[in-house]
Design an enzyme around this catalytic site. Structure first.
Site, mmCIF file in Angstrom:
data_model
loop_
_atom_site.group_PDB
_atom_site.id
_atom_site.type_symbol
_atom_site.label_atom_id
_atom_site.label_comp_id
_atom_site.label_asym_id
_atom_site.label_seq_id
_atom_site.Cartn_x
_atom_site.Cartn_y
_atom_site.Cartn_z
ATOM 1 N N GLU A 93 1.058 -1.371 -0.068
ATOM 2 C CA GLU A 93 -0.125 -0.082 -0.174
ATOM 3 C C GLU A 93 1.067 1.194 0.222
ATOM 4 O O GLU A 93 1.429 0.951 0.648
ATOM 5 C CB GLU A 93 -0.933 0.183 1.406
ATOM 6 C CG GLU A 93 -1.889 -1.322 1.586
ATOM 7 C CD GLU A 93 -2.741 -1.120 2.969
ATOM 8 O OE1 GLU A 93 -2.626 -0.104 3.491
ATOM 9 O OE2 GLU A 93 -2.965 -2.012 3.174
ATOM 10 N N CYS A 106 3.489 8.280 0.688
ATOM 11 C CA CYS A 106 3.719 7.226 1.641
ATOM 12 C C CYS A 106 3.529 5.534 1.479
ATOM 13 O O CYS A 106 3.112 5.530 1.191
ATOM 14 C CB CYS A 106 3.001 7.267 3.718
ATOM 15 S SG CYS A 106 3.298 5.856 3.996
ATOM 16 N N CYS A 113 5.550 -7.996 7.290
ATOM 17 C CA CYS A 113 6.368 -7.477 8.865
ATOM 18 C C CYS A 113 6.229 -8.780 9.597
ATOM 19 O O CYS A 113 5.595 -9.164 9.916
ATOM 20 C CB CYS A 113 5.674 -6.189 8.995
ATOM 21 S SG CYS A 113 7.509 -5.501 10.244
ATOM 22 N N CYS A 337 -2.411 1.320 8.106
ATOM 23 C CA CYS A 337 -1.677 0.488 7.341
ATOM 24 C C CYS A 337 -1.932 -0.613 8.110
ATOM 25 O O CYS A 337 -1.590 -1.035 8.738
ATOM 26 C CB CYS A 337 -0.697 1.663 7.353
ATOM 27 S SG CYS A 337 0.035 1.489 5.592
#
Ligand code: SAH
Length: 368
Positions: A93, A106, A113, A337
């Protein structure tokens, strides 16, 4: 054997590749400009190269394919959220804040992750893989193209999307060198921020590069006890070592650190926590960004009430610590996010319902 991605090569390496293929140096400059200034996505677009050279390049080299699969536009403030599709079926994203400092983008640095912060949606399904420098560049180039189509631009970049940038150190360094290249996208290093959960050894390594970028450290807690409960990285590196690395970073680069602090109801938002944070940061000249935590269904955390957020901010300022509450942008397309990516991986899992998702090209009526 996997083909080299030419877009991810710093100029000197690109030049060496061209030379090894018997191509003159000016071809390397042409190709570099096609890739990073004209943002060509395929060798066939490089029309001032002889056809034979284009064919030679496409036979031997790769250019990562990235596309904007979905685009959401906030009806409230014009914030744009991109869902990028990578060629192996992965997604990441990006968010473009149109009116933030002339247009701020961003981007993500990894697919997922592995840091395991308990409040974060990006880490819920672990890490699939890191992004290549070429893929990160495409996040920027595609968003810049989209911005330019509506007379806007990307004037700054933050590495604060999905992933831990310092867990993908080498690719991120290549990305930074390419995106700031004067012969390329030409973004000023001072207009780039990198956010980390606090990998101390990598912060030290970054300091040695002496870059003029802004380092943001995701602190989110005023002491080890709370930090260890919410951020597994704190079990590896206690606060004291993190603060030592931050001081060193500032000493070496002359750049002040900014700290991110997500306020979670009943976890880290009391006046006592503010006092602890003041003791920790007073005199460092650092800035604290306060963010009411975004709700992620799986975590069970709730955001602190607005009055508590303001009170916390007030206490920090009274205590001599620079602090601001981050303005919320794109709250109507929010999906904290990582949630847009999750909604594609497993539509039932994420609370960014499919009703929020639009296909590329569509946009919510801005109402302006
Ligand atoms: N891995 C890096 C960068 C990506 S996360 C880092 O940890 O800094 C970007 C920022 O969003 C970090 O400060 C992260 O802690 C924060 N964040 C993650 N989940 C959040 C949530 N639910 N609400 C508010 N901020 C969140």
């Amino acid at each position: 054997m996997e083909q080299t991605d030419l877009r991810g090569l710093p100029f000197e390496k690109l030049e060496a590749e061209m030379r090894a293929r018997g191509l003159p140096a000016f071809r390397a400059r042409q190709v570099f400009s096609w890739l990073h200034q004209k943002r060509a996505e395929d060798f066939s677009e490089m029309t001032d190269l002889p056809k034979a050279v284009r064919e030679q390049l496409s036979a031997h080299y790769h250019l990562a394919k990235v596309s904007i699969e979905r685009k959401l536009v906030s009806a409230k403030d014009g914030t744009v959220k991109y869902l990028y599709a990578l060629e192996d079926g992965e997604h990441v994203e990006g968010v473009r804040m149109a009116y933030q400092r002339g247009g701020s983008l961003c981007i993500s640095t990894q697919c997922g992750c592995r840091m395991g912060c308990t409040f974060c949606a990006s880490t819920l399904t672990g890490l699939s893989r890191s992004l290549t420098a070429s893929e990160m560049l495409m996040e920027v180039y595609l968003a810049a193209k989209d911005a330019e189509a509506s007379g806007e631009k990307v004037a700054s970049i933050v590495l604060m999307g999905i992933g831990e940038p310092l867990d993908n150190f080498d690719n991120v360094m290549d990305f930074l060198s390419l995106v700031t290249s004067g012969e390329g996208f030409n973004m000023g290093m001072r207009h780039i921020s990198l956010s980390t959960c606090g990998l101390v050894d990598q912060i030290d390594k970054l300091a040695e590069k002496k870059l003029q970028l802004t380092l943001s450290v995701s602190l989110h807690a005023p002491n080890d006890d709370i930090r260890r409960r919410t951020m597994p990285v704190a079990r590896r590196w206690p606060m004291e070592e993190l603060m030592r690395a931050c001081r060193h970073y500032f000493d070496v680069t002359g750049r002040r650190i900014s700290f991110e602090y997500a306020l979670i109801d009943g976890v880290n938002d009391s006046p006592e926590h503010a006092a602890e944070l003041i003791r920790l940061l007073k005199g460092t000249g650092s800035h604290v960004n306060l963010i009411p935590v975004n709700r992620v269904a799986e975590t069970g955390y709730r955001r602190s009430k607005r009055e508590r957020v303001d009170a916390f901010c007030g206490l920090l300022k009274e205590g001599g610590v620079n602090a601001t509450v981050r303005r919320e942008l794109g709250s109507d397309i929010n999906a904290a996010c990582g949630q847009l990516r999750r909604s594609v991986m497993d539509p039932a899992a994420a609370n960014a319902g499919p009703e929020g998702l639009l296909n590329t090209g569509d946009s919510v009526d801005s109402g302006s």
